[in-house]
Design a protein around this motif. Structure first.
Motif, PDB file in Angstrom:
ATOM      1  N   UNK A  71       0.848  -1.185   0.000  1.00 13.02           N
ATOM      2  CA  UNK A  71       0.000   0.000   0.000  1.00 13.02           C
ATOM      3  C   UNK A  71       0.887   1.239   0.000  1.00 13.02           C
ATOM      4  N   UNK A  72       0.649   2.093  -0.971  1.00  8.43           N
ATOM      5  CA  UNK A  72       1.507   3.254  -1.208  1.00  8.43           C
ATOM      6  C   UNK A  72       1.064   4.416  -0.319  1.00  8.43           C
ATOM      7  N   UNK A  73       1.270   4.191   0.983  1.00 18.72           N
ATOM      8  CA  UNK A  73       0.790   5.155   1.973  1.00 18.72           C
ATOM      9  C   UNK A  73       1.917   5.500   2.948  1.00 18.72           C
ATOM     10  N   UNK A  74       1.573   5.951   4.127  1.00 20.33           N
ATOM     11  CA  UNK A  74       2.581   6.437   5.059  1.00 20.33           C
ATOM     12  C   UNK A  74       3.392   5.337   5.715  1.00 20.33           C
ATOM     13  N   UNK A  75       4.503   5.763   6.335  1.00 23.76           N
ATOM     14  CA  UNK A  75       5.358   4.883   7.120  1.00 23.76           C
ATOM     15  C   UNK A  75       5.330   5.391   8.555  1.00 23.76           C
ATOM     16  N   UNK A  76       5.129   4.469   9.498  1.00 25.52           N
ATOM     17  CA  UNK A  76       5.067   4.842  10.912  1.00 25.52           C
ATOM     18  C   UNK A  76       5.455   3.618  11.735  1.00 25.52           C
ATOM     19  N   UNK A  77       5.510   3.745  13.065  1.00 25.99           N
ATOM     20  CA  UNK A  77       5.788   2.555  13.883  1.00 25.99           C
ATOM     21  C   UNK A  77       4.786   1.425  13.688  1.00 25.99           C
ATOM     22  N   UNK A  78       3.609   1.734  13.110  1.00 26.57           N
ATOM     23  CA  UNK A  78       2.591   0.695  12.881  1.00 26.57           C
ATOM     24  C   UNK A  78       2.379   0.378  11.407  1.00 26.57           C
ATOM     25  N   UNK A  79       3.057   1.100  10.512  1.00 24.93           N
ATOM     26  CA  UNK A  79       2.785   0.952   9.082  1.00 24.93           C
ATOM     27  C   UNK A  79       4.081   0.777   8.299  1.00 24.93           C
ATOM     28  N   UNK A  80       4.110  -0.265   7.472  1.00 19.27           N
ATOM     29  CA  UNK A  80       5.172  -0.463   6.491  1.00 19.27           C
ATOM     30  C   UNK A  80       4.474  -0.660   5.144  1.00 19.27           C
ATOM     31  N   UNK A  81       4.949  -0.047   4.079  1.00 19.17           N
ATOM     32  CA  UNK A  81       4.215  -0.149   2.805  1.00 19.17           C
ATOM     33  C   UNK A  81       4.128  -1.572   2.257  1.00 19.17           C
ATOM     34  N   UNK A  82       5.005  -2.449   2.702  1.00 15.46           N
ATOM     35  CA  UNK A  82       4.954  -3.870   2.330  1.00 15.46           C
ATOM     36  C   UNK A  82       4.743  -4.653   3.618  1.00 15.46           C
ATOM     37  N   UNK A  83       3.677  -5.434   3.695  1.00 20.68           N
ATOM     38  CA  UNK A  83       3.364  -6.090   4.961  1.00 20.68           C
ATOM     39  C   UNK A  83       2.716  -7.446   4.709  1.00 20.68           C
ATOM     40  N   UNK A  84       2.647  -8.256   5.762  1.00 18.21           N
ATOM     41  CA  UNK A  84       2.163  -9.630   5.662  1.00 18.21           C
ATOM     42  C   UNK A  84       0.811  -9.758   6.347  1.00 18.21           C
ATOM     43  N   UNK A  85      -0.111 -10.418   5.669  1.00 14.42           N
ATOM     44  CA  UNK A  85      -1.450 -10.662   6.210  1.00 14.42           C
ATOM     45  C   UNK A  85      -1.784 -12.142   6.092  1.00 14.42           C
ATOM     46  N   UNK A  86      -2.567 -12.617   7.048  1.00 16.13           N
ATOM     47  CA  UNK A  86      -3.296 -13.872   6.893  1.00 16.13           C
ATOM     48  C   UNK A  86      -4.725 -13.496   6.537  1.00 16.13           C
ATOM     49  N   UNK A  87      -5.216 -14.005   5.414  1.00 15.79           N
ATOM     50  CA  UNK A  87      -6.639 -13.834   5.084  1.00 15.79           C
ATOM     51  C   UNK A  87      -7.252 -15.209   4.907  1.00 15.79           C
ATOM     52  N   UNK A  88      -8.445 -15.389   5.492  1.00 16.98           N
ATOM     53  CA  UNK A  88      -9.109 -16.691   5.371  1.00 16.98           C
ATOM     54  C   UNK A  88     -10.610 -16.493   5.198  1.00 16.98           C
ATOM     55  N   UNK A  89     -11.225 -17.431   4.486  1.00 15.54           N
ATOM     56  CA  UNK A  89     -12.649 -17.363   4.152  1.00 15.54           C
ATOM     57  C   UNK A  89     -13.258 -18.748   4.325  1.00 15.54           C
TER      58      UNK A  89
END
Length: 515
Positions: free
Chosen positions: A269-287
């Motif tokens: 996501x081409x957004x801000x960088x902060x202690x809680x945000x990195x533009x490249x990040x890992x998610x688990x998504x399940x359905x």
């Protein structure tokens, strides 16, 4: 100015002094490497260790000197020299491999006078291989009495001071390879991350979920309200987007008949960088088909408990000096209940008053004329107020439930409460950890929601979604009732490893390029 005069200039800072010292050390080590090249193969590749330091400590660390002498345990090890001390006819070194450290003992009789003499010129950071027999020193330390030692890889750069490590935090992120060498806590963090992800996979597989892989290059960015990274596919001659979320592809698989799917994925996501945000990040998504957001909440709770047990060995963890109990059932509140609980200066009537909400948000510094809020209704304005006054106070695990439909374009609306979506977000230590909902499976409703998102984008909301005609077409083939959830792996690991910044749990976080 002459070279001699330049060398004698007063340095501008301690950093300049250190840089000069390091340059001299590197030059000296390059000279040593040149001599190694003259003598033969400078980087041999024919040594294979059979043992690891950690396993040797586990299996033999409790044995006495006499027991070790009787057993005569022969070992073959490799590792990086992290400590070294030369004492005349004998030398000691400590090497470090991926599992721990162990001490080596060398003398002329064991490895030969010539090899021992060469060893005295080896440096901290060099990687060596050795063979020998285990014994215990007079001080009680488990040690290898070396009969052979070889230099396998020459280190040209000095390691940081052993007592201070890397003091510059950004340097730790930029040169993670050095940080991993010298900082045991950093190694522990990423071992815990790996174990946690493995435990998540076991949990999902054990609950009949199928792990799948979906595209990272999308023709249309979708699945989340976010600003994408844009690229160009040369062979197809078309604009492409790095994935902001895998959601729409995973739900296509539910349509296709895979009733439980999950993906541990990289999002951008081409957004801000902060202690809680990195533009490249890992998610688990399940359905999961034939479930809803009510089913998802206890399932997500147990998933996080499994992750905690894998990373920390317990479901009660400490974060930044405060305890977090993951064992108890997680609290549940609506957005309004959370505001009234954690910001009691407001009244229930005020939370239903659009004019009051806009005025209060403006007072708190929010731009209520921004595209995302300009035409917002009471529900979206309540959510904006929640973000300002309540979110950061949700320390213990808390599900915030029943979000407004207007900010939930992919979630199913309630059958009994107009304007309310069957959606939750999970907060722990004041941070969003997970987002889940009953999935919208009505293709006509979804098309209308997409059209509203397009209008918002046209009005200036850069994070609004695009219209995804193929996804609507997929829903027209009928998707069963489904519940879906996304869990932020990086933020979860911040919690489980007591890390203050997301950069501490990402091996190579996004940084501005070095000049």
């Amino acid at each position: 100015m002459s070279e001699r005069a330049s060398e004698n200039e007063t340095p501008a800072s301690i950093d300049e002094i250190r840089a000069r010292d390091e340059n001299a050390i590197v030059a000296e080590r390059r000279a040593k490497l040149a001599r190694l090249r003259d003598e033969g193969v400078a980087f041999p590749n024919d040594f294979v260790p059979a043992h690891r330091a950690g396993a040797l400590a586990e299996h033999y660390g409790f044995k006495t000197r006499e027991q070790l002498e009787r057993e005569g345990v022969e070992v073959t090890l490799a590792g990086r020299i992290v400590l070294k001390r030369v004492q005349g006819k004998a030398s000691f070194a400590t090497i470090q491999d991926a599992t721990g450290r162990i001490q080596l003992y060398l003398n002329d009789q064991g490895v030969g006078a010539d090899v021992h003499a060469s060893f005295k010129h080896w440096d901290l950071g060099d990687i060596v291989g050795c063979r020998g027999v285990l014994f215990r020193t007079m001080k009680g330390e488990l040690t290898v009495n070396c009969s052979e030692i070889r230099l396998l890889s020459k280190s040209l750069r000095p390691l940081p001071d052993k007592f201070h490590g890397i003091a510059d935090q950004e340097l730790r992120y930029r040169q993670r390879y050095v940080d991993l060498i010298v900082t045991g806590e950093t190694r522990d963090t990423f071992v815990a991350r790996s174990r946690t992800i493995a435990a998540i996979r076991r949990f999902m597989d054990g609950n009949d979920f199928l792990e799948v892989e979906t595209p990272m290059l999308h023709p249309i960015p979708g699945g989340a309200s976010a600003r994408p990274f844009v690229t160009h596919h040369n062979a197809l001659d078309q604009q492409m987007f790095l994935r902001v979320a895998p959601e729409l592809y995973l739900k296509r698989l539910i349509v296709g008949g895979f009733e439980r799917v999950y993906e541990i994925n990289r999002n951008f996501r081409n957004e801000g960088i902060s202690p809680r945000h990195n533009p490249e990040f890992t998610m688990l998504e399940f359905y999961a088909a034939y479930t809803d957001y009510r089913w998802l909440m206890p399932f997500t709770e147990e998933l996080l408990r499994e992750a905690a047990r894998a990373a920390a060995g317990t479901t009660t963890v400490s974060y930044q000096g405060r305890s977090v109990d993951l064992a108890r059932p997680f609290a549940r509140m609506t957005i309004g209940e959370a505001i009234l609980t954690h910001a009691p200066q407001y009244t229930a009537a005020q939370l239903e008053d659009e004019d009051f909400l806009r005025a209060e948000l403006a007072r708190l510094g929010e731009d209520v004329q921004a595209p995302a809020l300009r035409s917002a209704g009471v529900g979206a304005l309540q959510l904006a107020l929640f973000d300002e006054v309540a979110e950061h106070k949700l320390w213990e695990p808390t599900f915030i439930v029943d979000y407004p439909v207007e900010v939930s374009p992919l979630a199913r609306g309630s059958d009994t409460r107009a304007g309310v979506a069957e959606r939750f977000e999970l907060f722990i230590t004041g941070r969003e950890i997970a987002n889940g909902f009953s999935e919208l499976n009505d293709p006509e409703d979804q098309a209308q929601r997409f059209l509203a998102q397009v209008q918002a984008k046209d009005a200036g909301d850069d994070e609004a979604m695009y219209f995804d005609a193929d996804y609507v077409r997929a829903l027209e083939y009928a998707m069963p009732p489904t519940g879906g959830c996304g869990v932020g792996i990086d933020r979860l690991m911040m919690l489980l490893t007591d890390s203050a910044s997301i950069r501490d749990v990402v091996l190579f976080p996004a940084l501005k390029r070095e000049d």
